[in-house]
Design a protein around this motif. Structure first.
Motif, PDB file in Angstrom:
ATOM      1  N   VAL A 123      -5.495 -12.089   8.449  1.00  0.00           N
ATOM      2  CA  VAL A 123      -4.303 -11.250   8.365  1.00  0.00           C
ATOM      3  C   VAL A 123      -3.233 -11.741   9.336  1.00  0.00           C
ATOM      4  CG1 VAL A 123      -3.427  -8.888   8.579  1.00  0.00           C
ATOM      5  CG2 VAL A 123      -5.736  -9.290   7.685  1.00  0.00           C
ATOM      6  N   ARG A 130       6.524 -11.976  13.758  1.00  0.00           N
ATOM      7  CA  ARG A 130       6.928 -10.678  13.225  1.00  0.00           C
ATOM      8  C   ARG A 130       8.377 -10.360  13.553  1.00  0.00           C
ATOM      9  NH1 ARG A 130       1.564 -10.499  14.184  1.00  0.00           N
ATOM     10  NH2 ARG A 130       0.227  -9.281  12.767  1.00  0.00           N
ATOM     11  N   HIS A 144       3.633 -14.836   3.708  1.00  0.00           N
ATOM     12  CA  HIS A 144       2.318 -14.688   4.354  1.00  0.00           C
ATOM     13  C   HIS A 144       1.708 -13.328   4.026  1.00  0.00           C
ATOM     14  CE1 HIS A 144      -0.822 -14.587   7.394  1.00  0.00           C
ATOM     15  NE2 HIS A 144      -0.301 -13.469   7.847  1.00  0.00           N
ATOM     16  N   ASN A 145       2.498 -12.264   4.185  1.00  0.00           N
ATOM     17  CA  ASN A 145       1.978 -10.924   3.920  1.00  0.00           C
ATOM     18  C   ASN A 145       1.576 -10.752   2.453  1.00  0.00           C
ATOM     19  OD1 ASN A 145       2.479 -10.244   6.589  1.00  0.00           O
ATOM     20  ND2 ASN A 145       4.462  -9.311   6.144  1.00  0.00           N
ATOM     21  N   ARG A 319      -4.370  -2.764   8.034  1.00  0.00           N
ATOM     22  CA  ARG A 319      -3.215  -3.258   7.317  1.00  0.00           C
ATOM     23  C   ARG A 319      -3.189  -2.743   5.874  1.00  0.00           C
ATOM     24  NH1 ARG A 319      -0.105  -7.601   8.015  1.00  0.00           N
ATOM     25  NH2 ARG A 319       0.016  -6.776  10.130  1.00  0.00           N
ATOM     26  N   CYS A 323      -0.180  -0.235   4.735  1.00  0.00           N
ATOM     27  CA  CYS A 323       0.880  -0.604   3.793  1.00  0.00           C
ATOM     28  C   CYS A 323       0.967   0.362   2.616  1.00  0.00           C
ATOM     29  CB  CYS A 323       0.677  -2.039   3.305  1.00  0.00           C
ATOM     30  SG  CYS A 323       0.986  -3.287   4.582  1.00  0.00           S
ATOM     31  N   SER A 328       7.226  -1.361   4.442  1.00  0.00           N
ATOM     32  CA  SER A 328       8.355  -1.975   5.144  1.00  0.00           C
ATOM     33  C   SER A 328       9.671  -1.418   4.615  1.00  0.00           C
ATOM     34  CB  SER A 328       8.316  -3.489   4.952  1.00  0.00           C
ATOM     35  OG  SER A 328       9.440  -4.077   5.593  1.00  0.00           O
ATOM     36  N   GLY A 362       4.557  -6.169   9.052  1.00  0.00           N
ATOM     37  CA  GLY A 362       3.338  -6.631   8.393  1.00  0.00           C
ATOM     38  C   GLY A 362       3.245  -6.238   6.934  1.00  0.00           C
ATOM     39  N   CYS A 363       3.995  -5.223   6.521  1.00  0.00           N
ATOM     40  CA  CYS A 363       3.983  -4.804   5.114  1.00  0.00           C
ATOM     41  C   CYS A 363       5.157  -5.374   4.333  1.00  0.00           C
ATOM     42  CB  CYS A 363       3.968  -3.282   5.022  1.00  0.00           C
ATOM     43  SG  CYS A 363       2.474  -2.530   5.740  1.00  0.00           S
ATOM     44  N   TRP A 366       4.424  -7.044   0.893  1.00  0.00           N
ATOM     45  CA  TRP A 366       3.105  -6.579   0.401  1.00  0.00           C
ATOM     46  C   TRP A 366       3.147  -6.440  -1.110  1.00  0.00           C
ATOM     47  CZ3 TRP A 366      -0.860  -7.052   3.387  1.00  0.00           C
ATOM     48  CH2 TRP A 366      -2.077  -6.440   3.067  1.00  0.00           C
TER      49      TRP A 366
END
Length: 457
Positions: A123, A130, A144-145, A319, A323, A328, A362-363, A366
């Motif tokens: 992850v 970030r 990447h996410n 994660r 999400c 995000s 991180g989201c 997604w």
């Protein structure tokens, strides 16, 4: 097994009918390391099998009922908490809870010993910031996410709305008309949503370290960043008096250069080091260790990198669930950079890591729309609920406890002055109030006052 994140889910906006669950079959599962009266069971729910652990009431004649507990996360194991005495269960203040309740912890779908578990590829990639500085960095982060999400496997529907219905299935399986609930951090989100949808089945509920799911993501990001900064500055002031060191200067120096980590076998990035520091801020008992880690970090930052959340076993579930609940908010590179500038203003030292920036960044990209994005679900018709917030909580600011309590009919707000994340882990006063309330079912004040203070010391 189906890809957990390859199917979109539908936002639940009203109470749903929960089918009856089969009765549980409890078996002894104590080990030399766990409570000797520990019992375990499994419960099949749609798309998953949940692991449960129970400590039967020590005083069966005085038994009140079942107390369900959740330690937070997303990704925390309630079964392990019950088995190993976490969440304050082994403290003197909670001794009577062990006497009067069957204490039940469960691993939410995808988490811990529940099956199938959420699994993902790596992850965290230290090469992907970030806080991307340009459009190309933004594209790398989003790609990447997306790749992480497409590679995750596990149960479908891991959002908190589904977990709240699993709590109702647990209630039916244990045969209780009403349950009591003790939830910390993310466990407050589960509890509040359960109370909103099944208020008639709540006997008593403690929401400690409150997460207010009605807050827009941008507001939550800035609140969380400011709370982390406050905790870091309080740690620095403590250390100036107690360990005679300018740890803030040491911290800032690390944030410009990073540091070698034998534990990682490479140079740790400032974002990684900030995350490792953050984990120590949860518990003032760890502050002396954090001071030592900062002194040692220029030569070897292993004590910090071993504490960063990215390498933990629960991080994939953190994660994947996160999400579904905290998508995000960013509309593009410029939007992210504007928000990042505001985070730096709110947290000029600690801006490189706070939990809601972890969700927001991180989201990004997604691959599945959030099934349970931030929205308000007022709680009406439940008994008085005790909401707990700390004045200097690094993860869940007191403002969240206040706003959540305002949306819960007849709620009472308990505040405490001690440092650290949640009263259940950091305030004997808070634990005493929580235990008395859970046993009596009344929060110790009238609905007209609606607040209780804990005094430090």
């Amino acid at each position: 097994m189906i890809p957990a994140l390859a199917l979109a889910a539908t936002l639940l906006v009203a109470p749903v009918a929960t089918p009856a669950a089969p009765a549980l079959t409890w078996r002894d599962c104590a080990t030399p390391q766990t409570a000797q009266r520990l019992q375990c069971a499994e419960l099949d729910v749609p798309g998953a099998t949940l692991r449960l652990a129970r400590l039967p009431a020590l005083d069966p004649a005085g038994r009140i009922g079942s107390l369900l507990v959740n330690p937070g996360g997303p990704g925390g194991s309630g079964a392990d908490v019950v088995g190993y005495g976490g969440l304050g269960l082994a403290t003197p203040e909670f001794a009577e809870l062990n006497q009067r309740f069957d204490i039940i912890g469960f691993d939410p779908r995808g988490v811990g010993g529940s099956t199938p578990a959420v699994t993902c590829g790596p992850v965290h990639d230290p090469a992907v910031s970030r806080f991307p500085a340009d459009d190309a960095g933004y594209a790398r982060l989003a790609a990447h996410n997306r790749d992480v999400g497409l590679g995750c496997r596990g149960p479908r529907d891991v959002d908190t709305a589904t977990v709240a219905e699993d709590v109702e299935r647990i209630r039916l399986a244990i045969g209780e008309e009403r349950i009591s609930w003790l939830g910390a951090s993310y466990g407050t989100e589960i509890g509040a949503l359960y109370a909103a949808r099944h208020p008639q089945h709540v006997r008593a509920m403690v929401l400690d370290g409150a997460v207010d799911h009605a807050l827009p993501m941008r507001r939550a990001v800035l609140d969380a960043a400011a709370a982390t900064e406050d905790a870091l500055l309080r740690f620095a002031r403590w250390c100036a008096g107690s360990c005679g060191d300018d740890v803030l200067a040491r911290y800032d120096a690390l944030m410009t250069t990073g540091a070698p980590s034998a534990q990682l076998g490479r140079h740790a990035t400032p974002e990684e080091l900030a995350a490792g520091v953050y984990s120590h801020l949860y518990f003032p008992q760890l502050w002396p260790r954090l001071a030592d880690a900062l002194r040692a970090a220029p030569a070897d930052a292993s004590a910090l990198t071993s504490a960063m959340p990215f390498g933990s076993a629960e991080y994939p579930a953190y994660r994947a669930v996160g999400c579904q609940d905290f998508p995000s908010p960013f509309t593009g590179p410029a939007d992210l950079r504007r928000t990042a500038d505001r985070v730096r203003e709110a947290a000029p030292h600690s801006w490189r890591y706070s939990e809601f920036w972890d969700f927001a960044s991180g989201c990004l990209g997604w691959p599945v729309p959030a099934a349970n994005p931030p929205h308000a679900e007022p709680v009406r018709g439940a008994p008085p609920i005790l909401v707990v917030g700390g004045e200097h909580d690094p993860a869940t600011p007191l403002t969240w406890a206040r706003s959540l309590a305002a949306r819960i009919e007849r709620s009472v707000l308990l505040t405490y002055a001690e440092d650290g994340h949640t009263g259940v882990y950091n305030s004997a006063c808070a634990r005493s109030h929580e235990a008395a309330y859970l046993i009596s079912g009344t929060p110790g004040t009238t609905p007209q006052t609606r607040s209780l203070p804990c005094q430090k010391g």
